[in-house]
Write a protein that holds these residues in place. Structure first.
Motif, PDB file in Angstrom:
ATOM      1  N   CYS A   1       0.328   2.865   3.631  1.00 19.65           N
ATOM      2  CA  CYS A   1       0.616   2.374   5.156  1.00 19.65           C
ATOM      3  C   CYS A   1       1.640   1.136   5.040  1.00 19.65           C
ATOM      4  O   CYS A   1       2.054   0.628   5.804  1.00 19.65           O
TER       5      CYS A   1
ATOM      6  N   CYS B   1      -6.798   2.556   3.515  1.00 13.35           N
ATOM      7  CA  CYS B   1      -6.255   3.663   3.466  1.00 13.35           C
ATOM      8  C   CYS B   1      -7.026   4.603   2.089  1.00 13.35           C
ATOM      9  O   CYS B   1      -7.037   5.726   2.002  1.00 13.35           O
TER      10      CYS B   1
ATOM     11  N   CYS C   1       0.952  -1.308   0.145  1.00 10.18           N
ATOM     12  CA  CYS C   1       0.046   0.187  -0.202  1.00 10.18           C
ATOM     13  C   CYS C   1       0.760   1.200   0.018  1.00 10.18           C
ATOM     14  O   CYS C   1       1.782   1.261   0.554  1.00 10.18           O
TER      15      CYS C   1
ATOM     16  N   CYS D   1      -4.479   0.151   0.135  1.00 12.16           N
ATOM     17  CA  CYS D   1      -5.232  -0.767   0.700  1.00 12.16           C
ATOM     18  C   CYS D   1      -6.769  -0.099   0.994  1.00 12.16           C
ATOM     19  O   CYS D   1      -6.715   1.162   0.943  1.00 12.16           O
TER      20      CYS D   1
HETATM   21 ZN   LIG Z   1      -2.777   1.036   3.397  1.00 13.69          ZN
END
Ligand SMILES: [Zn+2]
Ligand SMILES: [Zn+2]
Length: 158
Positions: free
Chosen positions: A111, A133, A108, A130
């Motif tokens: 993150c 996020c 991601c 993801c």
């Molecule tokens: Zn993420």
């Protein structure tokens, strides 16, 4: 080593052989073994662990990065977990065609969690996010990207 002695034994038995023919035979028999053969074998063993944080998919892959050496001319926009196609026989050494491959997922962009390409696990808008996020980033995106992401989120509940 044992092959060598067998080869010489054959030659001894066939002393009447035409010189030229036996010379050709010797050249063929003693052709050097390709030194790369062993490395190629090792390269085909998947040693990198891919574990999707969304769906828990777990797979050993061959490569993480943007330019897998076995997929010639391919350059991913993001560092990707890449698996060699397990159903594809290795191409002959002299063939420069890329192998088939499967890009399983990426990290991601926000993150750094590992996610697969499944729509239940990640969303792509300029980068891969993801879903968690994505929900946070959403407000910074143009309306079109927002509505596509919302559609993807609602599509996952049947
Ligand atoms: Zn993420
Ligand atoms: Zn997943």
């Amino acid at each position: 080593m044992t092959q060598d002695s067998a080869e010489y034994a054959i030659e001894d038995d066939d002393l009447c052989l035409d010189n030229e023919a036996s010379e050709i035979q010797r050249l063929q028999l003693t052709a050097p073994v390709e030194p790369q053969a062993q490395e190629d074998l090792d390269e085909r063993v998947a040693t990198i662990e891919f574990h999707c944080s969304g769906c828990n998919m777990h797979e050993m892959v061959h490569y993480y990065g943007r330019t897998p050496p076995f997929a010639l001319g391919i350059k991913f926009r993001e560092d990707s977990y890449v698996l060699r196609d397990p159903f594809q026989a290795p191409p002959p050494r002299w063939q420069s065609k890329p192998e088939f491959y499967v890009a399983l997922g990426v990290k991601c962009a926000n993150c750094n969690k590992v996610v697969c390409k499944d729509t239940l696990c990640s969303f792509y808008y300029t980068k891969t996010f993801c879903l968690e996020c994505g929900k946070v980033e959403l407000k910074n995106w143009p309306v079109e990207a927002q509505s596509r992401f919302r559609k993807q989120l609602t599509a996952k509940t049947p």
